[in-house]
Enzyme design. Structure first.
Site, PDB file in Angstrom:
ATOM      1  N   LYS A   1       0.846  -1.211   0.000  1.00 49.25           N
ATOM      2  CA  LYS A   1       0.000   0.000   0.000  1.00 49.25           C
ATOM      3  C   LYS A   1       0.875   1.253   0.000  1.00 49.25           C
ATOM      4  O   LYS A   1       0.695   2.156  -0.805  1.00 49.25           O
ATOM      5  CB  LYS A   1      -0.925   0.026   1.237  1.00 49.25           C
ATOM      6  CG  LYS A   1      -1.862  -1.165   1.341  1.00 49.25           C
ATOM      7  CD  LYS A   1      -2.765  -1.077   2.561  1.00 49.25           C
ATOM      8  CE  LYS A   1      -2.070  -1.173   3.904  1.00 49.25           C
ATOM      9  NZ  LYS A   1      -1.430  -2.462   4.195  1.00 49.25           N
TER      10      LYS A   1
ATOM     11  N   ARG B   1     -10.351   0.439   8.225  1.00 53.33           N
ATOM     12  CA  ARG B   1      -9.866  -0.898   8.545  1.00 53.33           C
ATOM     13  C   ARG B   1     -10.906  -1.726   9.274  1.00 53.33           C
ATOM     14  O   ARG B   1     -10.635  -2.882   9.607  1.00 53.33           O
ATOM     15  CB  ARG B   1      -8.679  -0.755   9.491  1.00 53.33           C
ATOM     16  CG  ARG B   1      -7.357  -1.087   8.881  1.00 53.33           C
ATOM     17  CD  ARG B   1      -6.353  -0.769   9.967  1.00 53.33           C
ATOM     18  NE  ARG B   1      -5.122  -1.426   9.762  1.00 53.33           N
ATOM     19  CZ  ARG B   1      -4.078  -0.869   9.151  1.00 53.33           C
ATOM     20  NH1 ARG B   1      -4.161   0.325   8.645  1.00 53.33           N
ATOM     21  NH2 ARG B   1      -2.959  -1.532   9.054  1.00 53.33           N
TER      22      ARG B   1
ATOM     23  N   ARG C   1      11.769  -5.343   5.389  1.00 55.25           N
ATOM     24  CA  ARG C   1      11.402  -3.952   5.089  1.00 55.25           C
ATOM     25  C   ARG C   1      12.243  -2.945   5.876  1.00 55.25           C
ATOM     26  O   ARG C   1      12.565  -3.143   7.046  1.00 55.25           O
ATOM     27  CB  ARG C   1       9.934  -3.704   5.418  1.00 55.25           C
ATOM     28  CG  ARG C   1       9.605  -2.204   5.340  1.00 55.25           C
ATOM     29  CD  ARG C   1       8.167  -1.904   5.273  1.00 55.25           C
ATOM     30  NE  ARG C   1       7.436  -2.382   6.430  1.00 55.25           N
ATOM     31  CZ  ARG C   1       6.130  -2.273   6.532  1.00 55.25           C
ATOM     32  NH1 ARG C   1       5.439  -1.740   5.553  1.00 55.25           N
ATOM     33  NH2 ARG C   1       5.524  -2.734   7.605  1.00 55.25           N
TER      34      ARG C   1
ATOM     35  N   ARG D   1      10.650  -0.773  11.292  1.00 58.04           N
ATOM     36  CA  ARG D   1       9.506  -0.452  12.144  1.00 58.04           C
ATOM     37  C   ARG D   1       9.434  -1.378  13.342  1.00 58.04           C
ATOM     38  O   ARG D   1       9.716  -2.562  13.215  1.00 58.04           O
ATOM     39  CB  ARG D   1       8.215  -0.561  11.319  1.00 58.04           C
ATOM     40  CG  ARG D   1       7.732   0.777  10.823  1.00 58.04           C
ATOM     41  CD  ARG D   1       6.634   0.672   9.814  1.00 58.04           C
ATOM     42  NE  ARG D   1       5.486  -0.129  10.218  1.00 58.04           N
ATOM     43  CZ  ARG D   1       4.385  -0.270   9.469  1.00 58.04           C
ATOM     44  NH1 ARG D   1       4.301   0.347   8.308  1.00 58.04           N
ATOM     45  NH2 ARG D   1       3.389  -1.027   9.878  1.00 58.04           N
TER      46      ARG D   1
ATOM     47  N   ARG E   1      -1.213  -8.424  13.359  1.00 54.83           N
ATOM     48  CA  ARG E   1      -1.716  -7.525  12.300  1.00 54.83           C
ATOM     49  C   ARG E   1      -2.461  -8.316  11.233  1.00 54.83           C
ATOM     50  O   ARG E   1      -3.513  -7.890  10.742  1.00 54.83           O
ATOM     51  CB  ARG E   1      -0.551  -6.744  11.670  1.00 54.83           C
ATOM     52  CG  ARG E   1      -0.072  -5.581  12.531  1.00 54.83           C
ATOM     53  CD  ARG E   1       1.386  -5.257  12.296  1.00 54.83           C
ATOM     54  NE  ARG E   1       1.681  -4.769  10.969  1.00 54.83           N
ATOM     55  CZ  ARG E   1       2.897  -4.741  10.441  1.00 54.83           C
ATOM     56  NH1 ARG E   1       3.935  -5.169  11.140  1.00 54.83           N
ATOM     57  NH2 ARG E   1       3.085  -4.279   9.236  1.00 54.83           N
TER      58      ARG E   1
HETATM   59  P1  AP5 Z   1       4.774  -1.610   2.015  1.00 54.99           P
HETATM   60  O1  AP5 Z   1       4.428  -0.805   0.805  1.00 54.99           O
HETATM   61  O2  AP5 Z   1       5.486  -0.932   3.108  1.00 54.99           O
HETATM   62  O3  AP5 Z   1       3.469  -2.366   2.554  1.00 54.99           O
HETATM   63  P2  AP5 Z   1       2.149  -1.816   3.240  1.00 54.99           P
HETATM   64  O4  AP5 Z   1       0.984  -2.441   2.539  1.00 54.99           O
HETATM   65  O5  AP5 Z   1       2.175  -0.334   3.331  1.00 54.99           O
HETATM   66  O6  AP5 Z   1       2.273  -2.521   4.654  1.00 54.99           O
HETATM   67  P3  AP5 Z   1       2.179  -1.957   6.130  1.00 54.99           P
HETATM   68  O7  AP5 Z   1       2.917  -2.905   6.999  1.00 54.99           O
HETATM   69  O8  AP5 Z   1       2.550  -0.512   6.184  1.00 54.99           O
HETATM   70  O9  AP5 Z   1       0.664  -2.103   6.382  1.00 54.99           O
HETATM   71  P4  AP5 Z   1      -0.033  -2.139   7.730  1.00 54.99           P
HETATM   72  O10 AP5 Z   1      -1.428  -2.034   7.271  1.00 54.99           O
HETATM   73  O11 AP5 Z   1       0.305  -3.286   8.587  1.00 54.99           O
HETATM   74  O12 AP5 Z   1       0.595  -0.880   8.528  1.00 54.99           O
HETATM   75  P5  AP5 Z   1       0.090   0.601   8.766  1.00 54.99           P
HETATM   76  O13 AP5 Z   1       1.264   1.483   8.838  1.00 54.99           O
HETATM   77  O14 AP5 Z   1      -1.014   0.948   7.853  1.00 54.99           O
HETATM   78  O15 AP5 Z   1       5.623  -2.867   1.494  1.00 54.99           O
HETATM   79  C1  AP5 Z   1       6.081  -3.874   2.383  1.00 54.99           C
HETATM   80  C2  AP5 Z   1       7.460  -4.383   1.950  1.00 54.99           C
HETATM   81  O16 AP5 Z   1       7.340  -5.052   0.702  1.00 54.99           O
HETATM   82  C3  AP5 Z   1       8.519  -3.292   1.742  1.00 54.99           C
HETATM   83  O17 AP5 Z   1       9.751  -3.805   2.167  1.00 54.99           O
HETATM   84  C4  AP5 Z   1       8.511  -3.059   0.231  1.00 54.99           C
HETATM   85  O18 AP5 Z   1       9.763  -2.610  -0.228  1.00 54.99           O
HETATM   86  C5  AP5 Z   1       8.201  -4.453  -0.284  1.00 54.99           C
HETATM   87  N1  AP5 Z   1       7.420  -4.442  -1.528  1.00 54.99           N
HETATM   88  C6  AP5 Z   1       6.337  -3.667  -1.796  1.00 54.99           C
HETATM   89  N2  AP5 Z   1       5.837  -3.945  -3.028  1.00 54.99           N
HETATM   90  C7  AP5 Z   1       6.642  -4.928  -3.528  1.00 54.99           C
HETATM   91  C8  AP5 Z   1       6.646  -5.650  -4.760  1.00 54.99           C
HETATM   92  N3  AP5 Z   1       5.716  -5.436  -5.701  1.00 54.99           N
HETATM   93  N4  AP5 Z   1       7.590  -6.602  -4.940  1.00 54.99           N
HETATM   94  C9  AP5 Z   1       8.529  -6.856  -3.984  1.00 54.99           C
HETATM   95  N5  AP5 Z   1       8.589  -6.195  -2.789  1.00 54.99           N
HETATM   96  C10 AP5 Z   1       7.650  -5.249  -2.576  1.00 54.99           C
HETATM   97  O19 AP5 Z   1      -0.543   0.473  10.227  1.00 54.99           O
HETATM   98  C11 AP5 Z   1       0.282   0.210  11.332  1.00 54.99           C
HETATM   99  C12 AP5 Z   1      -0.542   0.138  12.597  1.00 54.99           C
HETATM  100  O20 AP5 Z   1      -1.191   1.404  12.836  1.00 54.99           O
HETATM  101  C13 AP5 Z   1      -1.676  -0.884  12.614  1.00 54.99           C
HETATM  102  O21 AP5 Z   1      -1.223  -2.174  12.934  1.00 54.99           O
HETATM  103  C14 AP5 Z   1      -2.593  -0.290  13.671  1.00 54.99           C
HETATM  104  O22 AP5 Z   1      -2.092  -0.541  14.968  1.00 54.99           O
HETATM  105  C15 AP5 Z   1      -2.480   1.196  13.393  1.00 54.99           C
HETATM  106  N6  AP5 Z   1      -3.485   1.656  12.437  1.00 54.99           N
HETATM  107  C16 AP5 Z   1      -3.252   2.181  11.202  1.00 54.99           C
HETATM  108  N7  AP5 Z   1      -4.396   2.461  10.586  1.00 54.99           N
HETATM  109  C17 AP5 Z   1      -5.389   2.135  11.433  1.00 54.99           C
HETATM  110  C18 AP5 Z   1      -6.793   2.171  11.343  1.00 54.99           C
HETATM  111  N8  AP5 Z   1      -7.416   2.608  10.249  1.00 54.99           N
HETATM  112  N9  AP5 Z   1      -7.512   1.736  12.411  1.00 54.99           N
HETATM  113  C19 AP5 Z   1      -6.908   1.292  13.526  1.00 54.99           C
HETATM  114  N10 AP5 Z   1      -5.574   1.205  13.666  1.00 54.99           N
HETATM  115  C20 AP5 Z   1      -4.817   1.623  12.621  1.00 54.99           C
HETATM  116 MG    MG Z   2       2.271   1.055   4.913  1.00 53.71          MG
END
Ligand code: AP5
Ligand code: MG
Length: 217
Positions: free
Chosen positions: A14, A89, A128, A161, A172
């Site tokens: 994402k 979410r 990552r 992270r 997660r």
């Molecule tokens: P990356 O692009 O970083 O993946 P991502 O989908 O952004 O994954 P996240 O871990 O950020 O998602 P998340 O939903 O767990 O975390 P968030 O910060 O939203 O890519 C991942 C890796 O893959 C990287 O190393 C990248 O280089 C590699 N990659 C990407 N594309 C690739 C490809 N095509 N080929 C090869 N490699 C590739 O949320 C964190 C926390 O915040 C949650 O757990 C929760 O506690 C809280 N939170 C956030 N939003 C909410 C909400 N709406 N409600 C409640 N709590 C929330």
């Molecule tokens: Mg992310």
């Protein structure tokens, strides 16, 4: 109007794709995860409230998250589109977003759901590295920065992270399947939902997302 939601499991790409899309379409990238992490690093009351929850991989309560998003979507820079990454979410968040969108005259116009198998997610998360300054994501094997440890986009110092460990990732992923994946049905029923294969080359995924967005603009 490009009022976009990016959905998908942890590690789906994402953030990686959001960075590309916002650079191309010049719209703000609203990542609730990045917003919480910024509050944590600044030690704000919101950050103090969210720290333990996020590091263990649980979800921040809906009211807190929705209030933060509402404030953000009301800002002037969202008048010509926005990209929500990681919100909504839960079903209550999706319903609240519907209300917020109507109230502000900025309703969601397209939902992009990145699909990636669990075993791929595990290795993506394990390798990552992220830029805490601009939110860009890298990978130690598959998406290396030009200079090791330094963000290509803004020159920030890359870090790992705190929730990118096996235990928090498991939590997660569980929350994703229990609370987030089901809201795809909510958006499918509205007719503005597209699933995109996220298990491919990042450039190809970017092109496929742009094809979806072209139908909207
Ligand atoms: P990356 O692009 O970083 O993946 P991502 O989908 O952004 O994954 P996240 O871990 O950020 O998602 P998340 O939903 O767990 O975390 P968030 O910060 O939203 O890519 C991942 C890796 O893959 C990287 O190393 C990248 O280089 C590699 N990659 C990407 N594309 C690739 C490809 N095509 N080929 C090869 N490699 C590739 O949320 C964190 C926390 O915040 C949650 O757990 C929760 O506690 C809280 N939170 C956030 N939003 C909410 C909400 N709406 N409600 C409640 N709590 C929330
Ligand atoms: Mg992310």
């Amino acid at each position: 109007m490009l009022n976009i939601i990016f959905m998908g499991p942890p590690g789906a790409g994402k953030g990686t794709q959001a960075t590309r899309i916002v650079d191309e379409f010049k719209i703000p990238h609203i990542s609730t995860g990045d917003m919480f992490r910024e509050n944590i690093s600044k030690g704000t009351p919101l950050g103090l409230q969210a720290k333990a929850i996020i590091e263990s991989g649980r979800l921040v309560p809906d009211e807190v998250t929705c209030a933060m998003v509402k404030d953000r979507l009301a800002k002037d820079d969202c008048a010509n589109g926005y990209l929500l990454d990681g919100f909504p979410r839960t079903l209550p968040q999706a319903e609240e977003l519907e209300k917020i969108g109507k109230e502000l005259g900025r309703p969601v116009t397209v939902v992009v759901d990145l699909a990636v198998p669990d075993e791929v997610l595990v290795s993506r998360i394990a390798g990552r590295r992220v830029c805490p300054n601009c939110g860009a994501s890298y990978h130690i094997d598959t998406m290396k920065p030009k200079v090791e440890g330094v963000c290509d986009r803004c020159g920030g110092k890359l870090i790992q992270r705190k929730d990118d460990n096996a235990e928090s990732f498991k939590e997660r992923l569980k929350n994703y399947y229990e609370s987030t994946a089901p809201i795809a049905e909510y958006y499918k029923a509205k007719g503005n939902y597209s699933a995109v294969n996220g298990n491919a080359n990042a450039e190809l995924i970017f092109e496929n997302i742009k094809t979806v967005l072209k139908g909207i603009k």
